[in-house]
Design a protein around this motif. Structure first.
Motif, PDB file in Angstrom:
ATOM      1  N   GLU A 320       0.842  -1.199   0.000  1.00  0.00           N
ATOM      2  CA  GLU A 320       0.000   0.000   0.000  1.00  0.00           C
ATOM      3  C   GLU A 320       0.877   1.249   0.000  1.00  0.00           C
ATOM      4  O   GLU A 320       1.964   1.250   0.580  1.00  0.00           O
ATOM      5  N   LYS A 322       0.833   5.587   0.602  1.00  0.00           N
ATOM      6  CA  LYS A 322       0.073   6.648   1.270  1.00  0.00           C
ATOM      7  C   LYS A 322      -0.360   7.701   0.251  1.00  0.00           C
ATOM      8  O   LYS A 322       0.421   8.565  -0.134  1.00  0.00           O
ATOM      9  N   PHE A 327      -3.776   5.196   3.032  1.00  0.00           N
ATOM     10  CA  PHE A 327      -2.958   4.112   2.490  1.00  0.00           C
ATOM     11  C   PHE A 327      -3.828   3.249   1.577  1.00  0.00           C
ATOM     12  O   PHE A 327      -4.885   2.782   2.001  1.00  0.00           O
TER      13      PHE A 327
END
Ligand code: ATP
Length: 504
Positions: A320, A322, A327
């Motif tokens: 993931e 940000k 996220f």
């Protein structure tokens, strides 16, 4: 943060990165076109991936399979029966939602409440604040944590299957409201298949129905034997491809993050049964390192391990990034076992195996997949690079601090003036450099300051200015995007000063 995101979206349009599709007809939901700068950035991302995955791994080769495939492929892969989203409608707003998204947002709300309590206490108690103890003892934190965990457990269970009635019951029990109408008038939850279909040939008949691929992976599985045999590949080995995929996403949100037509870069790594977890760990590490090497900051990435696994997987994680809206997944790494090859063996009636010369036996290889969305990667890079800087003269400078190797234009060359042969000199520099990296000529009709700002806004790392001294001293001013530092350098040194920094 939402404001920043809006600015990024309009910046993308203003500077030729991304346009809404068919915009003169008011656009088409969740479909976008890449403009003159967007396509360069996107091509550079793909090249960066291809180089690292295919050219630098002697046991990985690439293919380019068709978007259309035999319809039985999608039966065998499980997509016809199981590639569904659970949908729910609100009777008042007539809006359609994914039931799982509504519940996940609700889980997020409890988490937000907890973080708010912690932040408040931090502010109140300052340095002496013991956060861990506070989280373990504060009644409001504990209450919200319990609600969050109960909901999470119910949700995870309901998604197995999934149990559509249980999903609806959660939405009713949690009193989740439609974000638009604010009402709780929900329909039943029903399954919706995400594949687009069309017909081949002239007959509109069920037998002629084919699908637009929802993932590039299956093009690799059906070519496993072709590549393994013709390439004399020995396990472990990988097959990679970059290509378009199509999903009829119901909730199309967040610009190019979730589109109906998008691009994937996938690699399937075939290995001996029993070694898949070792390779899963290897690819987790390798892929994270690939992301981090771009220099967007290691703190902006995290793994999100899946608790609920797809029927074919025995391990799965997301990388993931940000984004301004939290996220979000950019890449999935999945240990897909021997599911896909076994299914194709069953449905096609062909033997799809690997003969292991060392063990002197045949078996179906296991597979670890790394699957990344080009468009999500594009978005994460843009979001991270977009910077508004306050300058000493009070002006604001908008600059895309793109990784230099990925920038659409690497160098812009400006003549300071229309006269004295400066345009010809500048054009000559462009003509020499453009064979090595993307170099543009900047017309002298705007002031030099304006020309610099325009290049900052598209992320050009180097600008070169040809001035009245250049014909005499053979020197130009080289200006750096991020520092705005300028230095005088010999024309013959330009290429070597830039080349290492901009090559992928
Ligand atoms: P999500 O949960 O966000 O729908 P997913 O888990 O279904 O994504 P995968 O099937 O694992 O996604 O696909 C691999 C990658 O393809 C994702 O990590 C993402 O980068 C990209 N991708 C998937 N769906 C889309 C989409 N609709 N638009 C753009 N990129 C997508």
């Amino acid at each position: 943060q939402e404001d920043v995101f809006k600015k990024i979206v309009s910046h993308c349009k203003e500077y030729g990165f991304v346009f809404p599709s068919s915009e003169i007809y008011d656009g088409l939901a969740a479909v976008y076109d890449y403009g003159q700068n967007g396509v360069e950035l996107k091509n550079n991302i793909k090249e960066y991936w291809w180089k690292s995955m295919v050219l630098l791994h002697s046991n990985i080769v690439g293919i380019d399979a068709s978007i259309f495939m035999h319809p039985t492929v999608w039966k065998a892969s499980g997509h016809v029966d199981a590639f569904n989203d659970p949908l729910i409608d609100n009777r008042d707003s007539k809006k359609r939602y994914r039931a799982d998204n509504l519940i996940e947002d609700q889980i997020g709300k409890y988490e937000e409440k907890i973080e708010k309590e912690v932040a408040k206490a931090k502010k109140r108690f300052g340095d002496s604040f013991d956060e861990a103890k506070f989280r373990e003892t504060n009644p409001r934190v504990l209450e919200n944590l319990e609600k969050r965990n109960n909901l999470h457990a119910r949700y995870t269970e309901a998604m197995q299957g999934p149990d559509l009635e249980a999903l609806k019951q959660i939405i009713l029990d949690e009193e989740i409201v439609d974000p638009i109408s604010g009402t709780k008038n929900w329909t039943d939850v029903r399954q919706f298949n995400l594949m687009f279909s069309t017909e081949v040939g002239s007959l509109s008949d069920q037998a002629n129905k084919i699908y637009l691929r929802p993932e590039t992976a299956q093009g690799i599985f059906v070519n496993y034997l072709n590549v393994q045999k013709t390439g004399r590949m020995k396990l472990p080995f990988g097959i990679a491809q970059i290509g378009k995929a199509f999903r009829n996403e119901i909730v199309a949100r967040q610009f190019v993050f979730r589109m109906r037509e998008f691009e994937q870069m996938e690699m399937q790594f075939f290995c001996q049964p029993g070694t898949e977890m070792k390779w899963f760990e290897y690819w987790k590490k390798h892929r994270l390192a690939w992301h981090e090497a771009l220099g967007l900051g290691a703190e902006n990435y995290r793994f999100h391990d899946h608790e609920k696994l797809a029927h074919y997987a025995n391990a799965a994680t997301d990388i993931e990034f940000k984004m301004p809206f939290g996220f979000k997944e950019v890449e999935g790494i999945h240990s897909r076992t021997n599911f896909d090859l076994s299914q194709h063996e069953k449905f096609s009636g062909r033997q799809i195996k690997y003969f292991d010369p060392e063990k002197n036996e045949s078996y179906t290889p296991y597979d670890v997949e790394t699957s990344i969305g080009v468009d999500r990667m594009f978005l994460s890079i843009l979001c991270h690079s977009y910077t508004e800087e306050q300058l000493e003269n009070g002006e604001t400078r908008i600059v895309l601090k793109l990784p230099e190797a990925l920038a659409p234009v690497k160098c812009a060359v400006f003549p300071l003036d229309k006269k004295d042969g400066l345009p010809e000199l500048a054009q000559k520099i462009v003509d020499d450099l453009k064979f090595h990296f993307n170099t543009h000529y900047g017309d002298p009709k705007d002031s030099i300051g304006k020309r610099y700002r325009r290049q900052d806004a598209v992320g050009t790392p180097f600008c070169v200015t040809v001035d009245h001294d250049t014909p005499n001293d053979h020197k130009v001013t080289l200006r750096y995007r991020d520092t705005m530092k300028q230095e005088r350098v010999d024309i013959d040194d330009l290429r070597s000063l830039m080349e290492d920094r901009v090559s992928i």
